[in-house]
Structure formats: C-alpha cells, structure tokens
Write an enzyme that holds these catalytic residues in place. Structure first.
Site, PDB file in Angstrom:
ATOM      1  N   ARG A 144      -1.998 -14.590   4.798  1.00 30.26           N
ATOM      2  CA  ARG A 144      -2.686 -13.841   5.859  1.00 30.26           C
ATOM      3  C   ARG A 144      -1.889 -13.950   7.175  1.00 30.26           C
ATOM      4  O   ARG A 144      -1.814 -12.998   7.939  1.00 30.26           O
ATOM      5  CB  ARG A 144      -4.116 -14.353   6.065  1.00 30.26           C
ATOM      6  CG  ARG A 144      -5.028 -14.178   4.858  1.00 30.26           C
ATOM      7  CD  ARG A 144      -5.584 -12.803   4.661  1.00 30.26           C
ATOM      8  NE  ARG A 144      -6.537 -12.413   5.668  1.00 30.26           N
ATOM      9  CZ  ARG A 144      -7.264 -11.301   5.603  1.00 30.26           C
ATOM     10  NH1 ARG A 144      -7.144 -10.478   4.557  1.00 30.26           N
ATOM     11  NH2 ARG A 144      -8.102 -10.983   6.552  1.00 30.26           N
ATOM     12  N   ARG A 151       2.683  -6.433   8.870  1.00 30.77           N
ATOM     13  CA  ARG A 151       1.984  -5.262   9.422  1.00 30.77           C
ATOM     14  C   ARG A 151       2.570  -4.841  10.764  1.00 30.77           C
ATOM     15  O   ARG A 151       2.641  -3.658  11.074  1.00 30.77           O
ATOM     16  CB  ARG A 151       0.485  -5.552   9.519  1.00 30.77           C
ATOM     17  CG  ARG A 151      -0.213  -5.429   8.157  1.00 30.77           C
ATOM     18  CD  ARG A 151      -1.611  -5.966   8.187  1.00 30.77           C
ATOM     19  NE  ARG A 151      -2.371  -5.609   6.992  1.00 30.77           N
ATOM     20  CZ  ARG A 151      -3.521  -6.204   6.650  1.00 30.77           C
ATOM     21  NH1 ARG A 151      -4.051  -7.144   7.409  1.00 30.77           N
ATOM     22  NH2 ARG A 151      -4.152  -5.834   5.555  1.00 30.77           N
ATOM     23  N   PHE A 161     -15.694   3.743   6.938  1.00 25.92           N
ATOM     24  CA  PHE A 161     -14.331   4.112   6.554  1.00 25.92           C
ATOM     25  C   PHE A 161     -14.088   4.061   5.039  1.00 25.92           C
ATOM     26  O   PHE A 161     -12.974   4.277   4.578  1.00 25.92           O
ATOM     27  CB  PHE A 161     -13.315   3.227   7.287  1.00 25.92           C
ATOM     28  CG  PHE A 161     -13.481   1.749   7.053  1.00 25.92           C
ATOM     29  CD1 PHE A 161     -12.958   1.132   5.926  1.00 25.92           C
ATOM     30  CD2 PHE A 161     -14.155   0.957   7.976  1.00 25.92           C
ATOM     31  CE1 PHE A 161     -13.110  -0.230   5.706  1.00 25.92           C
ATOM     32  CE2 PHE A 161     -14.301  -0.415   7.768  1.00 25.92           C
ATOM     33  CZ  PHE A 161     -13.778  -1.004   6.629  1.00 25.92           C
ATOM     34  N   LYS A 208       0.822  -1.218   0.000  1.00 28.68           N
ATOM     35  CA  LYS A 208       0.000   0.000   0.000  1.00 28.68           C
ATOM     36  C   LYS A 208       0.858   1.272   0.000  1.00 28.68           C
ATOM     37  O   LYS A 208       2.063   1.221   0.262  1.00 28.68           O
ATOM     38  CB  LYS A 208      -0.925  -0.044   1.217  1.00 28.68           C
ATOM     39  CG  LYS A 208      -1.936  -1.200   1.172  1.00 28.68           C
ATOM     40  CD  LYS A 208      -2.949  -1.098   2.308  1.00 28.68           C
ATOM     41  CE  LYS A 208      -3.979  -2.208   2.236  1.00 28.68           C
ATOM     42  NZ  LYS A 208      -5.024  -2.076   3.278  1.00 28.68           N
ATOM     43  N   HIS A 218      -2.005  -5.521   1.558  1.00 29.30           N
ATOM     44  CA  HIS A 218      -3.286  -6.217   1.423  1.00 29.30           C
ATOM     45  C   HIS A 218      -3.022  -7.700   1.186  1.00 29.30           C
ATOM     46  O   HIS A 218      -2.028  -8.051   0.563  1.00 29.30           O
ATOM     47  CB  HIS A 218      -4.046  -5.642   0.212  1.00 29.30           C
ATOM     48  CG  HIS A 218      -5.234  -6.453  -0.197  1.00 29.30           C
ATOM     49  ND1 HIS A 218      -6.449  -6.334   0.427  1.00 29.30           N
ATOM     50  CD2 HIS A 218      -5.387  -7.416  -1.150  1.00 29.30           C
ATOM     51  CE1 HIS A 218      -7.308  -7.190  -0.132  1.00 29.30           C
ATOM     52  NE2 HIS A 218      -6.688  -7.853  -1.095  1.00 29.30           N
ATOM     53  N   THR A 238      -5.430  -6.955  10.620  1.00 28.68           N
ATOM     54  CA  THR A 238      -5.735  -5.690   9.931  1.00 28.68           C
ATOM     55  C   THR A 238      -5.225  -4.481  10.724  1.00 28.68           C
ATOM     56  O   THR A 238      -4.646  -3.555  10.157  1.00 28.68           O
ATOM     57  CB  THR A 238      -7.270  -5.565   9.752  1.00 28.68           C
ATOM     58  OG1 THR A 238      -7.759  -6.759   9.143  1.00 28.68           O
ATOM     59  CG2 THR A 238      -7.628  -4.367   8.887  1.00 28.68           C
ATOM     60  N   ASN A 284      -2.056   0.368   6.516  1.00 28.90           N
ATOM     61  CA  ASN A 284      -1.552  -0.866   7.143  1.00 28.90           C
ATOM     62  C   ASN A 284      -0.646  -1.689   6.225  1.00 28.90           C
ATOM     63  O   ASN A 284      -0.603  -2.913   6.301  1.00 28.90           O
ATOM     64  CB  ASN A 284      -2.701  -1.688   7.741  1.00 28.90           C
ATOM     65  CG  ASN A 284      -3.686  -2.186   6.699  1.00 28.90           C
ATOM     66  OD1 ASN A 284      -3.544  -1.883   5.522  1.00 28.90           O
ATOM     67  ND2 ASN A 284      -4.669  -2.948   7.127  1.00 28.90           N
TER      68      ASN A 284
HETATM   69  P1  GDP Z   1      -7.919  -6.901   5.535  1.00 29.91           P
HETATM   70  O1  GDP Z   1      -8.508  -8.060   4.790  1.00 29.91           O
HETATM   71  O2  GDP Z   1      -7.088  -7.305   6.723  1.00 29.91           O
HETATM   72  O3  GDP Z   1      -7.181  -5.933   4.648  1.00 29.91           O
HETATM   73  O4  GDP Z   1      -9.163  -6.102   6.161  1.00 29.91           O
HETATM   74  P2  GDP Z   1     -10.608  -5.760   5.585  1.00 29.91           P
HETATM   75  O5  GDP Z   1     -10.878  -6.472   4.299  1.00 29.91           O
HETATM   76  O6  GDP Z   1     -11.568  -5.938   6.706  1.00 29.91           O
HETATM   77  O7  GDP Z   1     -10.529  -4.193   5.293  1.00 29.91           O
HETATM   78  C1  GDP Z   1      -9.920  -3.716   4.124  1.00 29.91           C
HETATM   79  C2  GDP Z   1      -9.070  -2.525   4.469  1.00 29.91           C
HETATM   80  O8  GDP Z   1      -9.912  -1.469   4.956  1.00 29.91           O
HETATM   81  C3  GDP Z   1      -8.067  -2.774   5.601  1.00 29.91           C
HETATM   82  O9  GDP Z   1      -6.867  -3.338   5.185  1.00 29.91           O
HETATM   83  C4  GDP Z   1      -7.858  -1.382   6.138  1.00 29.91           C
HETATM   84  O10 GDP Z   1      -6.927  -0.680   5.316  1.00 29.91           O
HETATM   85  C5  GDP Z   1      -9.232  -0.745   5.970  1.00 29.91           C
HETATM   86  N1  GDP Z   1     -10.008  -0.820   7.214  1.00 29.91           N
HETATM   87  C6  GDP Z   1     -10.586  -1.923   7.756  1.00 29.91           C
HETATM   88  N2  GDP Z   1     -11.223  -1.621   8.903  1.00 29.91           N
HETATM   89  C7  GDP Z   1     -11.034  -0.277   9.085  1.00 29.91           C
HETATM   90  C8  GDP Z   1     -11.461   0.641  10.085  1.00 29.91           C
HETATM   91  O11 GDP Z   1     -12.129   0.293  11.050  1.00 29.91           O
HETATM   92  N3  GDP Z   1     -11.080   1.952   9.912  1.00 29.91           N
HETATM   93  C9  GDP Z   1     -10.320   2.341   8.834  1.00 29.91           C
HETATM   94  N4  GDP Z   1      -9.970   3.628   8.727  1.00 29.91           N
HETATM   95  N5  GDP Z   1      -9.911   1.503   7.881  1.00 29.91           N
HETATM   96  C10 GDP Z   1     -10.249   0.212   7.996  1.00 29.91           C
END
Ligand code: GDP
Length: 139
Positions: A87, A104, A59, A11, A117, A93, A114
C-alpha cells in the site's frame, strides 16, 4: 502478526499505456517476489463480483465498466509485511494525493484509472488472490 502475501492487479489504463513492465520492475525492486501472474480481461459482471463491497457506492457502475474495459495483470506477491508495504509502494487512491515516487503518483491518470490495485488486509489479499488463481497456480 502481519502476513507475507498480498494481491495486486495492474489496471487497464496502465496496461494499455505500456507501463506494466515499468510497474513490475518497481514491484520487484521493492523486494516483492511474484508468486502468480497472468494477463486477462474481466467481464463487467466479474468486475462487479470483485468490487462487490463497493456495490452501494455512486462510482460502482463507472468502476466496473472501467475495470472490464481492457487487459489487467493480476498478481500474488510475497514479502514480509506485504499488505502494508505494498500500500505504501502504490500510494493513495487519488493520484493527486499519492506521495511522490509511488506507483500511482508516477503512472495513474485519475481516481478511477489509478494504475494499480493493492489489497487492504491479509484477509482480502487471500480472498482476492483466490478470485484469480487456484492453489495449483501459486508457487
Ligand atoms: P483502493 O483500496 O486504494 O484501491 O481504494 P478503494 O478500495 O477505496 O476503491 C477501490 C477503487 O474504486 C479505487 O482504486 C478506485 O479505482 C475506485 N474509486 C474509489 N473511490 C472512487 C471515487 O470517489 N470515484 C471513482 N470514480 N472511483 C473511485
């Protein structure tokens, strides 16, 4: 049976901080083969398409603004049990909850910035990989 490919992108925070080389080294040392890779930048609209599943989340606007704010490095990776193993390599996350030694934990700045992805299923790995790469670009 678990598939052998996953999709990732480094990212904007990690690319901007000059951490992409260190992250790619960790990925290769963990046994993943790079099948396709490039450096590119998303428009906000295209970032919105990629994260369409999160459209209703509070978000979503911040996430798509952030993901289009700088260069990213998308990659298709190959390894046995790729999705699950990747993962584990990247960690939770929220970097505050990411296990020690994960990508991360080492490189992420916040829950949105973070660092990296990782696809959450074989099905999404295939969809996300083809969002960035044609069959012709994969080897
Ligand atoms: P991942 O699969 O671990 O990347 O997580 P998700 O698919 O749930 O979310 C996608 C992306 O959205 C994450 O990698 C974060 O960059 C962002 N994200 C997820 N949850 C939050 C949150 O609560 N707040 C914010 N600002 N960003 C979030």
């Amino acid at each position: 049976m678990a598939g052998n490919r996953t999709f990732t992108m480094i990212k904007p925070d990690a690319v901007g901080a000059g951490n992409s080389g260190a992250i790619i080294k960790m990925i290769e040392e963990a046994g993943f083969r790079i099948v396709a890779m490039k450096k590119t930048q998303l428009t906000k609209e295209r970032a919105g398409q990629f994260y369409e599943v999160h459209k209703a989340r509070p978000f979503y606007n911040d996430l798509t603004a952030y993901m289009s704010s700088g260069f990213i490095i998308p990659m298709i990776l190959e390894k046995d049990n790729a999705v699950e193993d990747f993962r584990k390599l990247i960690g939770a996350t929220d970097p505050a909850k990411a296990e020690k030694g994960t990508i991360r934990n080492l490189f992420a700045k916040s829950i949105d910035a973070n660092a990296i992805h990782g696809s959450d299923s074989d099905e999404n790995a295939a969809i996300e990989g083809s969002f960035f790469f044609s069959k012709f670009e994969q080897f």
